[in-house]
Design a protein around this motif. Structure first.
Motif, PDB file in Angstrom:
ATOM      1  N   SER A   1       0.812  -1.226   0.000  1.00 44.57           N
ATOM      2  CA  SER A   1       0.000   0.000   0.000  1.00 44.57           C
ATOM      3  C   SER A   1       0.840   1.270   0.000  1.00 44.57           C
ATOM      4  O   SER A   1       0.398   2.309  -0.496  1.00 44.57           O
ATOM      5  CB  SER A   1      -0.937   0.004   1.211  1.00 44.57           C
ATOM      6  N   ILE A   2       2.072   1.211   0.524  1.00 41.28           N
ATOM      7  CA  ILE A   2       2.874   2.448   0.596  1.00 41.28           C
ATOM      8  C   ILE A   2       3.314   2.916  -0.782  1.00 41.28           C
ATOM      9  O   ILE A   2       3.644   4.096  -0.963  1.00 41.28           O
ATOM     10  CB  ILE A   2       4.101   2.264   1.508  1.00 41.28           C
ATOM     11  N   VAL A   3       3.333   2.011  -1.773  1.00 46.64           N
ATOM     12  CA  VAL A   3       3.689   2.426  -3.134  1.00 46.64           C
ATOM     13  C   VAL A   3       2.696   3.472  -3.629  1.00 46.64           C
ATOM     14  O   VAL A   3       3.076   4.495  -4.213  1.00 46.64           O
ATOM     15  CB  VAL A   3       3.713   1.212  -4.082  1.00 46.64           C
TER      16      VAL A   3
ATOM     17  N   ALA B   1       1.397  11.568   5.158  1.00 45.69           N
ATOM     18  CA  ALA B   1       2.542  10.826   5.681  1.00 45.69           C
ATOM     19  C   ALA B   1       2.141   9.981   6.886  1.00 45.69           C
ATOM     20  O   ALA B   1       2.587   8.843   7.044  1.00 45.69           O
ATOM     21  CB  ALA B   1       3.657  11.792   6.059  1.00 45.69           C
ATOM     22  N   ALA B   2       1.311  10.540   7.755  1.00 44.05           N
ATOM     23  CA  ALA B   2       0.868   9.789   8.928  1.00 44.05           C
ATOM     24  C   ALA B   2       0.061   8.569   8.507  1.00 44.05           C
ATOM     25  O   ALA B   2       0.172   7.494   9.119  1.00 44.05           O
ATOM     26  CB  ALA B   2       0.027  10.689   9.823  1.00 44.05           C
ATOM     27  N   PHE B   3      -0.739   8.700   7.467  1.00 40.43           N
ATOM     28  CA  PHE B   3      -1.503   7.560   6.958  1.00 40.43           C
ATOM     29  C   PHE B   3      -0.557   6.479   6.438  1.00 40.43           C
ATOM     30  O   PHE B   3      -0.809   5.279   6.603  1.00 40.43           O
ATOM     31  CB  PHE B   3      -2.454   8.028   5.857  1.00 40.43           C
ATOM     32  N   GLY B   4       0.554   6.897   5.825  1.00 36.48           N
ATOM     33  CA  GLY B   4       1.552   5.925   5.393  1.00 36.48           C
ATOM     34  C   GLY B   4       2.156   5.177   6.561  1.00 36.48           C
ATOM     35  O   GLY B   4       2.388   3.961   6.497  1.00 36.48           O
TER      36      GLY B   4
ATOM     37  N   ARG C   1      -4.638   0.003   5.629  1.00 38.32           N
ATOM     38  CA  ARG C   1      -5.104  -0.092   7.014  1.00 38.32           C
ATOM     39  C   ARG C   1      -5.682   1.276   7.367  1.00 38.32           C
ATOM     40  O   ARG C   1      -4.996   2.285   7.240  1.00 38.32           O
ATOM     41  CB  ARG C   1      -3.929  -0.429   7.942  1.00 38.32           C
ATOM     42  N   LYS C   2      -6.927   1.325   7.816  1.00 38.48           N
ATOM     43  CA  LYS C   2      -7.621   2.596   8.008  1.00 38.48           C
ATOM     44  C   LYS C   2      -8.054   2.767   9.457  1.00 38.48           C
ATOM     45  O   LYS C   2      -9.152   2.367   9.847  1.00 38.48           O
ATOM     46  CB  LYS C   2      -8.841   2.683   7.087  1.00 38.48           C
ATOM     47  N   PRO C   3      -7.207   3.356  10.284  1.00 43.59           N
ATOM     48  CA  PRO C   3      -7.613   3.598  11.675  1.00 43.59           C
ATOM     49  C   PRO C   3      -8.740   4.617  11.741  1.00 43.59           C
ATOM     50  O   PRO C   3      -8.759   5.581  10.977  1.00 43.59           O
ATOM     51  CB  PRO C   3      -6.342   4.140  12.329  1.00 43.59           C
ATOM     52  N   PRO C   4      -9.695   4.432  12.640  1.00 50.97           N
ATOM     53  CA  PRO C   4     -10.817   5.382  12.755  1.00 50.97           C
ATOM     54  C   PRO C   4     -10.368   6.659  13.460  1.00 50.97           C
ATOM     55  O   PRO C   4      -9.299   6.712  14.070  1.00 50.97           O
ATOM     56  CB  PRO C   4     -11.834   4.615  13.599  1.00 50.97           C
TER      57      PRO C   4
END
Length: 740
Positions: free
Chosen positions: A56-58, A176-179, A254-257
């Motif tokens: 996913s980071i790509v 960036a934090a989502f990465g 990965r999707k944190p709420p």
């Protein structure tokens, strides 16, 4: 621009070696509630080639490259768009440029609040990227000459820039934090390397776009002018690609709420403490050790302790906006300075707005140079080069950069043509007759200025200054041609440039006075006009959509601006024939007059006269000021964030990021105010900024001298005293932010 390009990067552990120097708004909960389960996929995310790096980071890295290309590409040509497309003044162009930059640093607070409290990072990035793309579309429409007039262009531009500011600022604290969220906690080392790649994508996007979009603007012609629509449209396309690429990885993320916004809690805590202290200002209430202790009735002791530590660092932030006020002028005042310099480097011709590419290029060189060489040499010399001292030296380097910029500006002014003052005109004589002409100014103290006879098609070296008795005046001239004397009268106005054209009129001669008020260029473009001595109207094609029509029998055309370059074959046509003219090299900032004649049996030709010489000072003289300010940026921005994070609790990292972004916003507002109200010459304005930052540096040094740094144990110690639930959240934050 280093911090601006790094702003998507999360904070590093201040007690380990830094690979990236930035933190972001990451959600922290200080409420004593059970942690919410994260909506991560049940199956492990696919990895890249069997490594521990999630696939996913790509998508995130490619998204960041395209978004940074989009933002910096658009911004690189923005000042010249204001100046030469919307025809605003230099001060207005500078002010709006910095107002836009400032807005881009206020909106991250809104983006962080939306992501942390409502939508989560993924949806925030998607929705605000759509706003971002819409802003680019509207901005590009505002650069199309065929769409309405200047008022509509201005409205479209302001709406587009507002949406772009909301989009870029809104996603800034999230990407960036989502990465970082994509990595499992056991892969902290891989996450650290990911952020290094993420940082390189930021600089690569900035470096390439800052070089490419000025070429799209200057080397491509749209509707007979510089192609600003293309220069804005290509970055808009890259932002659309960024959105599509990011959305393609949706099923892999990965999707944190949302977990709550710590910034909101900090503001509420401070406000409650101030209001409680004000309500209980009577002497009946016992004094408290710290003014924040007045919030103890509502907020936990741990939050109050963290806010106390935060305010110690925020106090040092007070002088910082002045540094950003200087740094961000690379895209405004320094670009305008470059327009009055010669971009020919011999092996390559630079556009004025391409000089900004030096900043990201030098950043990539200076970071390893300072970290691996300079700081180590200073340490071996026994000098205690603390973080605050590095920041102070960075400020001094920025001061020197603007002192150099002022020196360059003074030299440019010395080389520029003089301007006529009150009750003065500048006059030049162009003799198009077949023999020399003697010109005398009658009944005036100016009669000795044109003492020598002027030969046929003689190139005059410069304008002559004539003095007026009033703001406007009639001048009487005597023209001696062969044995004939011709008397003529022409009216002139003060502070104006004129050309007196002498032409054949049967067996005699006549004259006409042409105003040259448009013959001043400041944008690095070339201005030219034509005089047609043929007996037929000439249509001149200069490679643009609109042709230039020159009337017959000594008709004088309007001025036309073109790009610098060789023009060996300019196509022309009359009613009866087609021909071409060799105009030769047209150089930066020069003003030319071309006389179309047919005095030989080789067909019509162009006789060339240079009204105003080309810019003499090379654009390479800007290199020292760029080197100094970039070195100052590396010492100030990188070190400042690193120091800040080491001095505040983990729960306050996101608040520090908000405060840091606000210092950049305030710095741009300072430039806006000075540009609008100082009224100073440009070199004096550079000196003013240099002196102001020097004073601020002195104040900052005094504040730093009395500042007692906290040790790592002091910062982390308070976190150990939390309740288990709070401690769990803090540990989660620590893993997210300080070990990447």
């Amino acid at each position: 621009m280093l911090f601006q390009r790094e702003r998507e990067e999360p904070a590093m552990n201040p007690f380990q070696k830094n690979d990236s120097k930035e933190t972001l708004f990451l959600p922290v909960s200080t409420e004593e509630v059970p942690p919410q389960p994260l909506s991560f996929p049940k199956k492990p995310s696919p990895k890249i080639c069997g490594s521990n790096y999630p696939l996913s980071i790509v998508f995130i890295v490619v998204n960041e490259f395209c978004e940074r290309f989009s933002y910096y590409g658009m911004k690189a040509v923005l000042t010249l768009y204001f100046l030469y497309f919307l025809h605003w003044s230099e001060n207005t162009s500078t002010s709006v440029y910095h107002a836009f930059s400032s807005l881009c640093y206020f909106t991250p607070i809104l983006g962080a609040a939306i992501a942390d409290s409502w939508l989560g990072k993924f949806k925030t990035i998607i929705y605000l990227s759509l706003v971002y793309v819409l802003g680019h579309v509207i901005k590009s429409m505002g650069a199309l000459p065929i769409v309405g007039g200047q008022m509509l262009h201005t409205v479209l531009s302001m709406v587009g820039l507002s949406l772009i500011a909301l989009g870029t600022g809104g996603i800034k604290p999230c990407v960036a934090a989502f990465g970082g969220d994509q990595f499992e906690e056991k892969h902290a080392e891989e996450r650290t390397r990911y952020f290094s790649v993420f940082y390189l994508s930021i600089n690569a996007g900035s470096l390439i776009s800052t070089f490419v979009t000025p070429m799209l603007r200057g080397d491509v012609q749209c509707f007979g002018k510089d192609c600003y629509a293309l220069a804005f449209g290509v970055p808009g396309l890259l932002m659309l690609i960024a959105l599509v690429v990011f959305a393609m990885g949706s099923k892999l993320y990965r999707k944190p709420p949302p977990e709550g916004n710590i910034l909101n809690q900090v503001v509420r805590c401070i406000w409650f403490a101030i209001s409680s202290r004000f309500k209980n200002r009577s002497g009946d209430n016992p004094k408290r050790e710290h003014w924040l202790d007045w919030a103890a009735e509502k907020y936990s002791k741990q939050l109050i302790m963290d806010v106390k530590a935060l305010t110690r660092v925020l106090f040092l932030y007070i002088p910082l906006p002045m540094f950003w006020a200087l740094l961000d002028q690379q895209g405004s005042r320094w670009t305008l300075q470059a327009t009055r310099m010669n971009g020919n480097l011999g092996f390559f011709v630079l556009q004025p707005d391409q000089m900004q590419v030096l900043n990201p290029f030098l950043v990539l060189i200076f970071i390893p140079l300072f970290d691996l060489v300079i700081y180590r040499l200073v340490s071996k010399c026994g000098i205690n080069f603390t973080s605050l001292r590095k920041m102070a030296v960075g400020m001094i380097l920025a001061c020197l950069a603007f002192a150099v910029a002022a020196a360059v500006e003074i030299k440019i002014n010395e080389m520029a043509p003089y301007q006529p003052d009150s009750q003065e005109i500048f006059l030049q004589v162009l003799n198009l007759a077949d023999d020399e002409v003697k010109i005398t100014v009658l009944g005036d103290e100016n009669n000795t200025l044109l003492a020598e006879s002027i030969k046929s098609f003689q190139n005059m070296p410069h304008y002559s200054k004539l003095h007026l008795k009033t703001k406007s005046q009639n001048f009487h001239f005597q023209l001696k041609y062969h044995n004939v004397s011709v008397f003529t009268k022409h009216s002139v106005e003060e502070k104006t440039w004129y050309t007196l054209i002498i032409r054949e009129d049967g067996e005699s001669i006549s004259s006409m006075m042409v105003k040259d008020e448009e013959n001043k260029t400041t944008n690095g473009m070339i201005a030219m006009r034509f005089v047609n001595t043929l007996h037929e109207e000439v249509n001149v094609s200069l490679g643009t959509d609109a042709s230039l029509i020159v009337a017959e029998d000594y008709g004088v055309s309007a001025y036309r601006t073109v790009q610098r370059g060789e023009y060996p074959t300019v196509h022309c046509r009359t009613k009866n024939e087609d021909f071409s003219l060799n105009l030769g090299l047209l150089d930066f900032g020069a003003v030319y007059l071309f006389v179309i004649t047919n005095r030989t049996n080789q067909g019509p030709q162009a006789w060339k006269m240079e009204y105003i010489p080309a810019n003499k000072m090379s654009i390479a003289w800007q290199l020292p000021q760029y080197a100094l300010v970039t070195a100052g940026e590396v010492m100030f921005s990188v070190t400042g964030l690193e120091f800040s994070y080491s001095q505040a609790p983990s729960s306050m990292k996101s608040v520090l990021q908000a405060a840091w972004l606000l210092t950049v916003a305030v710095g741009n507002i300072i430039v806006l105010i000075v540009a609008q109200f100082s009224g100073l010459a440009q070199w004096a304005e550079f000196i003013l900024f240099s002196c102001l930052l020097l004073v601020v540096c002195l104040i900052f040094s005094i504040m730093g001298y009395y500042y007692v740094p906290l040790k790592p144990g002091d910062v982390q110690g308070s976190a150990d005293k939390q309740t288990p639930q709070i401690q769990g959240n803090m540990i989660n934050l620590e893993t997210k932010k300080t070990k990447v």
